[in-house]
Design a protein around this motif. Sequence first.
Motif, PDB file in Angstrom:
ATOM      1  N   ALA A   1      -0.030  82.802  34.824  1.00 44.27           N
ATOM      2  CA  ALA A   1      -0.078  82.744  33.358  1.00 44.27           C
ATOM      3  C   ALA A   1       1.121  83.487  32.777  1.00 44.27           C
ATOM      4  CB  ALA A   1      -1.374  83.368  32.838  1.00 44.27           C
ATOM      5  N   HIS A   2       1.490  83.108  31.569  1.00 47.91           N
ATOM      6  CA  HIS A   2       2.539  83.799  30.813  1.00 47.91           C
ATOM      7  C   HIS A   2       1.911  84.399  29.558  1.00 47.91           C
ATOM      8  CE1 HIS A   2       6.181  82.275  32.922  1.00 47.91           C
ATOM      9  NE2 HIS A   2       5.391  81.239  33.203  1.00 47.91           N
ATOM     10  N   TYR A   3       2.566  85.392  29.010  1.00 44.83           N
ATOM     11  CA  TYR A   3       2.132  85.871  27.703  1.00 44.83           C
ATOM     12  C   TYR A   3       2.181  84.695  26.726  1.00 44.83           C
ATOM     13  CZ  TYR A   3       2.691  90.688  29.397  1.00 44.83           C
ATOM     14  OH  TYR A   3       2.582  91.866  30.083  1.00 44.83           O
ATOM     15  N   PRO A   4       1.205  84.582  25.836  1.00 44.71           N
ATOM     16  CA  PRO A   4       1.143  83.420  24.938  1.00 44.71           C
ATOM     17  C   PRO A   4       2.202  83.484  23.841  1.00 44.71           C
ATOM     18  CG  PRO A   4      -0.592  84.979  24.408  1.00 44.71           C
ATOM     19  CD  PRO A   4       0.056  85.499  25.653  1.00 44.71           C
TER      20      PRO A   4
ATOM     21  N   ARG B   1      10.330  82.488  33.314  1.00 44.47           N
ATOM     22  CA  ARG B   1      10.259  81.040  33.514  1.00 44.47           C
ATOM     23  C   ARG B   1      11.124  80.616  34.698  1.00 44.47           C
ATOM     24  NH1 ARG B   1      12.231  77.793  29.803  1.00 44.47           N
ATOM     25  NH2 ARG B   1      13.369  79.351  28.573  1.00 44.47           N
ATOM     26  N   ALA B   2      12.277  81.262  34.840  1.00 40.75           N
ATOM     27  CA  ALA B   2      13.163  80.939  35.964  1.00 40.75           C
ATOM     28  C   ALA B   2      12.533  81.372  37.288  1.00 40.75           C
ATOM     29  CB  ALA B   2      14.515  81.627  35.770  1.00 40.75           C
ATOM     30  N   ALA B   3      11.917  82.543  37.291  1.00 34.80           N
ATOM     31  CA  ALA B   3      11.317  83.063  38.521  1.00 34.80           C
ATOM     32  C   ALA B   3      10.117  82.229  38.965  1.00 34.80           C
ATOM     33  CB  ALA B   3      10.897  84.517  38.320  1.00 34.80           C
ATOM     34  N   VAL B   4       9.310  81.788  38.004  1.00 27.19           N
ATOM     35  CA  VAL B   4       8.100  81.030  38.328  1.00 27.19           C
ATOM     36  C   VAL B   4       8.437  79.679  38.959  1.00 27.19           C
ATOM     37  CG1 VAL B   4       6.113  79.838  37.279  1.00 27.19           C
ATOM     38  CG2 VAL B   4       6.610  82.192  36.675  1.00 27.19           C
TER      39      VAL B   4
ATOM     40  N   LEU C   1      -6.433  86.313  29.468  1.00 26.77           N
ATOM     41  CA  LEU C   1      -6.974  86.824  30.726  1.00 26.77           C
ATOM     42  C   LEU C   1      -8.440  86.423  30.879  1.00 26.77           C
ATOM     43  CD1 LEU C   1      -5.503  90.461  30.854  1.00 26.77           C
ATOM     44  CD2 LEU C   1      -4.661  88.409  32.008  1.00 26.77           C
ATOM     45  N   VAL C   2      -9.211  86.584  29.809  1.00 27.90           N
ATOM     46  CA  VAL C   2     -10.639  86.274  29.866  1.00 27.90           C
ATOM     47  C   VAL C   2     -10.864  84.798  30.142  1.00 27.90           C
ATOM     48  CG1 VAL C   2     -12.771  86.180  28.512  1.00 27.90           C
ATOM     49  CG2 VAL C   2     -11.331  88.214  28.409  1.00 27.90           C
ATOM     50  N   GLY C   3     -10.025  83.939  29.561  1.00 29.20           N
ATOM     51  CA  GLY C   3     -10.201  82.503  29.729  1.00 29.20           C
ATOM     52  C   GLY C   3      -9.380  81.890  30.844  1.00 29.20           C
ATOM     53  N   ALA C   4      -8.768  82.714  31.682  1.00 28.50           N
ATOM     54  CA  ALA C   4      -7.824  82.200  32.683  1.00 28.50           C
ATOM     55  C   ALA C   4      -8.452  81.190  33.631  1.00 28.50           C
ATOM     56  CB  ALA C   4      -7.230  83.359  33.481  1.00 28.50           C
ATOM     57  N   PHE C   5      -9.718  81.393  33.991  1.00 25.58           N
ATOM     58  CA  PHE C   5     -10.329  80.521  34.979  1.00 25.58           C
ATOM     59  C   PHE C   5     -11.127  79.380  34.351  1.00 25.58           C
ATOM     60  CE2 PHE C   5      -9.335  84.352  37.270  1.00 25.58           C
ATOM     61  CZ  PHE C   5      -8.769  83.843  38.427  1.00 25.58           C
TER      62      PHE C   5
ATOM     63  N   ILE D   1      -4.945  87.047  38.713  1.00 27.61           N
ATOM     64  CA  ILE D   1      -4.131  86.474  37.647  1.00 27.61           C
ATOM     65  C   ILE D   1      -2.755  87.115  37.717  1.00 27.61           C
ATOM     66  CG2 ILE D   1      -3.850  86.107  35.169  1.00 27.61           C
ATOM     67  CD1 ILE D   1      -6.874  86.530  34.887  1.00 27.61           C
ATOM     68  N   ALA D   2      -1.733  86.310  37.939  1.00 27.04           N
ATOM     69  CA  ALA D   2      -0.354  86.801  37.897  1.00 27.04           C
ATOM     70  C   ALA D   2       0.160  86.561  36.480  1.00 27.04           C
ATOM     71  CB  ALA D   2       0.504  86.075  38.923  1.00 27.04           C
ATOM     72  N   LEU D   3       0.385  87.636  35.751  1.00 31.03           N
ATOM     73  CA  LEU D   3       0.717  87.548  34.332  1.00 31.03           C
ATOM     74  C   LEU D   3       2.203  87.841  34.122  1.00 31.03           C
ATOM     75  CD1 LEU D   3      -0.488  87.116  31.517  1.00 31.03           C
ATOM     76  CD2 LEU D   3      -0.996  89.565  31.437  1.00 31.03           C
ATOM     77  N   PHE D   4       2.946  86.807  33.788  1.00 27.79           N
ATOM     78  CA  PHE D   4       4.392  86.918  33.599  1.00 27.79           C
ATOM     79  C   PHE D   4       4.738  87.060  32.117  1.00 27.79           C
ATOM     80  CE2 PHE D   4       4.045  84.945  37.711  1.00 27.79           C
ATOM     81  CZ  PHE D   4       5.152  85.377  38.422  1.00 27.79           C
ATOM     82  N   ASP D   5       5.915  87.613  31.869  1.00 25.29           N
ATOM     83  CA  ASP D   5       6.431  87.678  30.502  1.00 25.29           C
ATOM     84  C   ASP D   5       6.635  86.260  29.959  1.00 25.29           C
ATOM     85  OD1 ASP D   5       6.454  90.383  30.801  1.00 25.29           O
ATOM     86  OD2 ASP D   5       8.633  90.626  30.736  1.00 25.29           O
TER      87      ASP D   5
END
Length: 451
Positions: free
Chosen positions: A332-335, A314-317, A437-441, A304-308
């Motif tokens: 994924a991003h922080y919610p 958003r620009a980097a992704v 994170l737990v529900g990512a997949f 899981i790649a977790l972005f701010d």
Amino acid sequence: MGSYTDLMIDDYVIISTRSIVDETVMTVFREADKYIRVVRIDDDGTRHETGKSVPTDFEVDEEDEQIDIGYAAPGWAVKDRLDVMGFTLDATRDVYQRGIKARLERIRNWLTEFPDSVHWLQDIEFLQQLSFEKWLTEFAELKRRRAYGYNTDPLHTPAKDHISVSPIGAYLLGGESEYLFRFPSVDPRFFLRAVIEACGDNTVLSQDLNEVVSAGHYRYSDLVASTASTNAAEDLLANTRVIILTEGVTDRRALEGALGVLYPHLSESFAFMDFEGAAVAGGAGPLVATVKAFAGAGIANRVIALFDNDTAARAAVRGLSRIKLPASMVIAHYPPLDFAKNYPTLGPSGAATMDVNGLAGSVELYFGEDVLRQESGLFVPVVWRSFDDATSSYQGELSSKAVLQARFSQKVAAASADPSLIKTLDWSGMKLIISRLVGAFSNRPTHISDD
């Protein structure tokens, strides 16, 4: 006769194996779940913990005492671990429904060749009634009644011991099925996920090792759970840790700290990138580069790649939009946060209150209101920095980040030292991240049990 080891939901046996445990089942346990204790056994078989220390030679002096050994974990912990492995409720329902459909198709094909086979017609009748929810209800009732094949058969059970069950309940107990309680899944962890759903988070799943240890198949010192996970190499993705890639060391430290305090039963399910040891640069750009490297290298683990939740991320992704990522990798991003929809900001035009979700959501914004609020009661403001042409948005950043990080570290340390403080502190932001994170997949956030 041999020795047996039973897997139980509370006191109801659901899987019994001879001489050795089912290693696939044991992957839901951790060594922290292991118990070795001295118990007293009443004449009716009721067991009571004595509180005595376990003798070093594992021998007891009293005739009515025994050493119990096994593994036990609450339903909510097992459910969370299964969710992390990918055995989510949605996935379990899907496996069940596809299995029932396939079974019905096979039986109907057989009937075209053997139309006089009445028992297959009965199978069809029951299977058509067995929705996933119906299975859950019937299993819960079997467990409540402690019903087994041997005590529900009126022809072979004395009247005083006979337990009445519904026709579908009797069908689930039918001994000719290759599946546990006719739950159509080769992997028993889908079955266990359904069992927890049927019986509730407050049940206890346990693996009794008394007989197999006494018979010499295992020793008291054996690490049965960890060995099972190590040996389950053929099911690598479910049994190895999920790798978490974050934008920096602050994210890693914060998430590891919160995970250890809030959900210690999940701590061994995730592995965070070691920025210091690997000398990896931080930031959204370097994280994108790492994602590309992992994807190109064919890393077997789930990642899981977790972005701010900010403009820079958003620009980097956007740089990953043309990259075909394997199914084992999730971006994924922080919610979003509710309170961040009206948050104080400072910019060239002065102070303003606005929605900073997607613009300034670094990990510090998730530290909790008890960290973010100043002595005045006001939030530490977001300060607007550079403008990003690609997203047409400003990048925001909380002021006094170092102070916020120190406060959060103190908060984690205090809660670790005194768990009674956990419920008095604001962990809502961290819970949202860990839920993601737990529900990512399973493509959706997953509710994690609070206990």
